[in-house]
Design a protein around this motif. Structure first.
Motif, PDB file in Angstrom:
ATOM      1  N   TYR A  19      47.929 109.536  31.733  1.00  0.00           N
ATOM      2  CA  TYR A  19      48.076 110.864  31.133  1.00  0.00           C
ATOM      3  C   TYR A  19      46.724 111.441  30.678  1.00  0.00           C
ATOM      4  CZ  TYR A  19      49.407 114.194  27.426  1.00  0.00           C
ATOM      5  OH  TYR A  19      49.520 115.278  26.616  1.00  0.00           O
ATOM      6  N   ILE A  20      46.117 110.831  29.677  1.00  0.00           N
ATOM      7  CA  ILE A  20      44.893 111.422  29.116  1.00  0.00           C
ATOM      8  C   ILE A  20      43.727 111.264  30.091  1.00  0.00           C
ATOM      9  CG2 ILE A  20      43.342 111.461  27.130  1.00  0.00           C
ATOM     10  CD1 ILE A  20      45.639 110.137  25.503  1.00  0.00           C
ATOM     11  N   ASP A  39      41.957 101.873  37.972  1.00  0.00           N
ATOM     12  CA  ASP A  39      43.287 101.852  37.364  1.00  0.00           C
ATOM     13  C   ASP A  39      44.158 100.882  38.148  1.00  0.00           C
ATOM     14  OD1 ASP A  39      46.047 102.728  36.543  1.00  0.00           O
ATOM     15  OD2 ASP A  39      44.950 104.360  35.575  1.00  0.00           O
ATOM     16  N   VAL A  42      49.668 100.478  36.466  1.00  0.00           N
ATOM     17  CA  VAL A  42      50.813  99.858  35.786  1.00  0.00           C
ATOM     18  C   VAL A  42      51.689 100.922  35.121  1.00  0.00           C
ATOM     19  CG1 VAL A  42      49.545  99.256  33.654  1.00  0.00           C
ATOM     20  CG2 VAL A  42      51.523  97.943  34.291  1.00  0.00           C
ATOM     21  N   THR A  43      51.061 101.952  34.544  1.00  0.00           N
ATOM     22  CA  THR A  43      51.843 103.095  34.051  1.00  0.00           C
ATOM     23  C   THR A  43      51.346 104.411  34.642  1.00  0.00           C
ATOM     24  OG1 THR A  43      50.407 103.289  32.104  1.00  0.00           O
ATOM     25  CG2 THR A  43      52.461 102.044  31.815  1.00  0.00           C
ATOM     26  N   ASN A  59      42.443  95.872  37.880  1.00  0.00           N
ATOM     27  CA  ASN A  59      42.593  95.659  36.443  1.00  0.00           C
ATOM     28  C   ASN A  59      41.197  95.675  35.815  1.00  0.00           C
ATOM     29  OD1 ASN A  59      42.991  94.371  33.844  1.00  0.00           O
ATOM     30  ND2 ASN A  59      44.932  93.602  34.644  1.00  0.00           N
ATOM     31  N   PHE A  81      39.963 104.470  29.160  1.00  0.00           N
ATOM     32  CA  PHE A  81      41.294 104.893  28.706  1.00  0.00           C
ATOM     33  C   PHE A  81      42.354 103.827  28.955  1.00  0.00           C
ATOM     34  CE2 PHE A  81      38.985 108.764  29.687  1.00  0.00           C
ATOM     35  CZ  PHE A  81      39.314 109.617  28.657  1.00  0.00           C
ATOM     36  N   ASN A 100      45.993  93.176  26.877  1.00  0.00           N
ATOM     37  CA  ASN A 100      45.674  94.332  27.729  1.00  0.00           C
ATOM     38  C   ASN A 100      44.770  95.349  27.031  1.00  0.00           C
ATOM     39  OD1 ASN A 100      46.059  95.322  30.400  1.00  0.00           O
ATOM     40  ND2 ASN A 100      47.206  97.032  29.514  1.00  0.00           N
ATOM     41  N   TYR A 149      49.115  97.389  17.838  1.00  0.00           N
ATOM     42  CA  TYR A 149      48.426  98.388  18.666  1.00  0.00           C
ATOM     43  C   TYR A 149      47.142  98.846  17.971  1.00  0.00           C
ATOM     44  CZ  TYR A 149      47.405 102.959  20.709  1.00  0.00           C
ATOM     45  OH  TYR A 149      46.767 104.046  21.275  1.00  0.00           O
ATOM     46  N   LYS A 153      43.020  97.986  18.948  1.00  0.00           N
ATOM     47  CA  LYS A 153      41.984  99.004  19.170  1.00  0.00           C
ATOM     48  C   LYS A 153      40.822  98.854  18.187  1.00  0.00           C
ATOM     49  CE  LYS A 153      43.858 101.532  22.461  1.00  0.00           C
ATOM     50  NZ  LYS A 153      43.176 102.110  23.611  1.00  0.00           N
TER      51      LYS A 153
HETATM   52  N1  LIG Z   1      48.827 109.263  24.024  1.00  0.00           N
HETATM   53  C1  LIG Z   1      48.374 109.231  22.774  1.00  0.00           C
HETATM   54  O1  LIG Z   1      48.860 109.967  21.891  1.00  0.00           O
HETATM   55  C2  LIG Z   1      47.223 108.347  22.431  1.00  0.00           C
HETATM   56  C3  LIG Z   1      46.763 108.355  21.106  1.00  0.00           C
HETATM   57  C4  LIG Z   1      45.667 107.556  20.773  1.00  0.00           C
HETATM   58  C5  LIG Z   1      45.044 106.779  21.732  1.00  0.00           C
HETATM   59  N2  LIG Z   1      45.518 106.770  23.002  1.00  0.00           N
HETATM   60  C6  LIG Z   1      44.817 105.934  23.974  1.00  0.00           C
HETATM   61  O2  LIG Z   1      44.463 106.703  25.115  1.00  0.00           O
HETATM   62  C7  LIG Z   1      44.450 105.876  26.279  1.00  0.00           C
HETATM   63  C8  LIG Z   1      45.246 106.534  27.384  1.00  0.00           C
HETATM   64  O3  LIG Z   1      46.588 106.689  26.957  1.00  0.00           O
HETATM   65  P1  LIG Z   1      47.661 107.505  27.799  1.00  0.00           P
HETATM   66  O4  LIG Z   1      48.568 108.148  26.816  1.00  0.00           O
HETATM   67  O5  LIG Z   1      46.972 108.325  28.820  1.00  0.00           O
HETATM   68  O6  LIG Z   1      48.469 106.312  28.475  1.00  0.00           O
HETATM   69  P2  LIG Z   1      48.902 106.086  30.014  1.00  0.00           P
HETATM   70  O7  LIG Z   1      49.810 104.912  30.004  1.00  0.00           O
HETATM   71  O8  LIG Z   1      49.382 107.350  30.630  1.00  0.00           O
HETATM   72  O9  LIG Z   1      47.536 105.713  30.703  1.00  0.00           O
HETATM   73  C9  LIG Z   1      47.002 104.411  30.709  1.00  0.00           C
HETATM   74  C10 LIG Z   1      46.447 104.161  32.103  1.00  0.00           C
HETATM   75  O10 LIG Z   1      45.777 102.906  32.107  1.00  0.00           O
HETATM   76  C11 LIG Z   1      46.218 102.142  33.228  1.00  0.00           C
HETATM   77  N3  LIG Z   1      46.084 100.743  32.820  1.00  0.00           N
HETATM   78  C12 LIG Z   1      46.741 100.094  31.823  1.00  0.00           C
HETATM   79  N4  LIG Z   1      46.293  98.835  31.717  1.00  0.00           N
HETATM   80  C13 LIG Z   1      45.322  98.682  32.668  1.00  0.00           C
HETATM   81  C14 LIG Z   1      44.455  97.615  33.027  1.00  0.00           C
HETATM   82  N5  LIG Z   1      44.489  96.432  32.403  1.00  0.00           N
HETATM   83  N6  LIG Z   1      43.580  97.819  34.042  1.00  0.00           N
HETATM   84  C15 LIG Z   1      43.520  99.003  34.681  1.00  0.00           C
HETATM   85  N7  LIG Z   1      44.310 100.051  34.380  1.00  0.00           N
HETATM   86  C16 LIG Z   1      45.196  99.883  33.373  1.00  0.00           C
HETATM   87  C17 LIG Z   1      47.632 102.598  33.496  1.00  0.00           C
HETATM   88  O11 LIG Z   1      48.057 102.372  34.820  1.00  0.00           O
HETATM   89  C18 LIG Z   1      47.527 104.091  33.181  1.00  0.00           C
HETATM   90  O12 LIG Z   1      47.125 104.827  34.313  1.00  0.00           O
HETATM   91  C19 LIG Z   1      44.995 104.525  25.834  1.00  0.00           C
HETATM   92  O13 LIG Z   1      43.927 103.635  25.656  1.00  0.00           O
HETATM   93  C20 LIG Z   1      45.677 104.819  24.521  1.00  0.00           C
HETATM   94  O14 LIG Z   1      45.689 103.711  23.670  1.00  0.00           O
HETATM   95  C21 LIG Z   1      46.592 107.531  23.378  1.00  0.00           C
END
Ligand SMILES: NC(=O)c1ccc[n+]([C@@H]2O[C@H](COP(=O)([O-])OP(=O)(O)OC[C@H]3O[C@@H](n4cnc5c(N)ncnc54)[C@H](O)[C@@H]3O)[C@@H](O)[C@H]2O)c1
Ligand SMILES: O=c1ccn([C@@H]2O[C@H](COP(=O)(O)OP(=O)(O)O[C@H]3O[C@H](CO)[C@H](O)[C@H](O)[C@H]3O)[C@@H](O)[C@H]2O)c(=O)[nH]1
Length: 337
Positions: A19-20, A39, A42-43, A59, A81, A100, A149, A153
């Motif tokens: 997402y982000i 990437d 996984v999600t 990974n 991310f 992770n 969580y 971090k």
């Molecule tokens: N969404 C929020 O409100 C929020 C708030 C604070 C921090 N964050 C942080 O922002 C980051 C992105 O979050 P998001 O909401 O986009 O989540 P998301 O699940 O949409 O994105 C995470 C991405 O990382 C990939 N991924 C996960 N583990 C992996 C690994 N070991 N190796 C390679 N790829 C891997 C997934 O396939 C996915 O594409 C995260 O680190 C999260 O902790 C998010």
């Protein structure tokens, strides 16, 4: 950007299919950077990666693949991310989060050091504060996470601080508050399957993907009893990453830990009111008990990011955030995703 990127190489975006991360990829490409996404899907989704970027499926903990990608693509900055993001899951399965998030980040940071990557930007979180003693919460306030969580971090932040003191690498850790919305041009949005985030769930309910929205807790010490959060538009957050990268490149001896939020809080009920208003519908709300690991109120003191980065929020409007999230949800529904 007037002069174009000053970085002598590519930017690796881990989690760039998520997402982000996918919005950061857009912001970087729009600013003229070359981007390689790493990437493991996984999600995330391969279709979420803009075709102007290269996707390496791996990974972040896979040292061999990560280091080869850094070398092969001439990576000079990493935006990290990738990770696991669901707070209640971290309570029930803490070791997944220490693996992770913390251990995988340790491996990635080591790869960055070994390959001499000079700049690192990390997705941290307001969850590092736990239940703040006061809101708005500032970067120097105590960090006492109340869930694994947040701790996973915070441990990564500590590694970055120590590594930057020992090796030629600077970093920015951005502590995101609640990220929501979608690219206003409709190029990306939140596509997470089984999402747990309030605004995503509410727009899913608005498009008929869910029957209702549960309100998790009505007895918090907040004005209306429901949880209060500081919602930041994902495109503003993506722009903050580009601004952070520019700063790291311009001042290689300095690192930063910055709250990324608007400094304004909305309760769950206020968010649902906004969704009702924007959709012109009344989405069913069911009052439920509290969810594990949820603090009552998280609002950023955002003075540091506003003073430090060349960044001005452009989408700080709850209705606008909901409108963009809804537009993306409708686009997903049309594509059957
Ligand atoms: N969404 C929020 O409100 C929020 C708030 C604070 C921090 N964050 C942080 O922002 C980051 C992105 O979050 P998001 O909401 O986009 O989540 P998301 O699940 O949409 O994105 C995470 C991405 O990382 C990939 N991924 C996960 N583990 C992996 C690994 N070991 N190796 C390679 N790829 C891997 C997934 O396939 C996915 O594409 C995260 O680190 C999260 O902790 C998010
Ligand atoms: O169906 C839902 C979903 C959420 N909520 C409530 O809405 C608020 C926001 O919850 P989210 O799940 O949208 O977001 P969180 O605040 O739990 O967590 C998010 O923001 C945190 C920082 O504030 C972390 O960084 C984390 O990664 C990210 O998921 C909370 O009060 C929560 O209890 C509901 O009432 N119903």
């Amino acid at each position: 950007m007037i002069d174009g990127p000053k970085l002598d190489g590519k930017v690796m975006v881990t989690g760039g299919a998520g997402y982000i991360g996918s919005h950061a990829v857009l912001a970087l490409l729009d600013a003229g950077y070359d981007v390689v996404v790493l990437d493991n899907l996984v999600t995330g989704f391969d279709w979420a990666v803009d075709p102007r970027a290269t996707l390496v499926e791996a990974n972040v903990a896979d040292d061999t693949k990560v280091r080869a990608a850094i070398r092969d693509y001439g990576v000079k900055a990493i935006m990290h991310f990738a990770g696991s993001v669901v707070v209640p899951e971290s309570v029930s399965d803490p070791l997944k989060y220490y693996r992770n998030n913390t251990a995988a980040s340790r491996a990635l940071i080591e790869s960055a050091v070994v390959e001499g990557v000079p700049h690192f930007i990390f997705s941290s979180t307001a969850a590092t504060y736990g239940t703040p003693e006061k809101v708005p919460v500032a970067e120097g306030d105590p960090t006492v996470p109340i869930n694994p969580y947040g701790m996973s971090k915070l441990m990564t932040e500590a590694m970055l601080r120590d590594v930057a003191a020992a090796h030629p690498m600077n970093y920015a850790a951005l502590r995101y508050f609640n990220v929501a919305g979608a690219d206003p041009q409709g190029r990306s949005g939140q596509s997470t399957v089984g999402a747990t985030h309030l605004i995503k769930i509410a727009v899913e309910a608005a498009t008929g993907k869910r029957s209702h929205v549960g309100v998790y807790g009505t007895d918090f010490a907040t004005p209306d009893g429901t949880g209060v959060r500081d919602y930041i538009h994902v495109s503003d957050l993506a722009a903050a990453h580009v601004a952070a990268l520019e700063l790291l490149v311009a001042t290689p001896a300095e690192s930063h830990t910055l709250n990324a939020g608007y400094g304004k809080g909305f309760s769950v009920l206020e968010v649902l009111d906004a969704v009702d208003k924007v959709t012109n519908r009344t989405i069913e709300r069911r009052l439920e008990g509290r969810r594990a690991g949820d603090p009552a109120m998280l609002i950023s003191d955002n003075r540091a990011i506003l003073e430090t980065l060349d960044w001005t929020p452009r989408h700080a409007d709850l209705d606008g955030i909901v409108r963009d999230a809804l537009a993306w949800e409708r686009a997903l529904a049309e594509k059957g995703r």
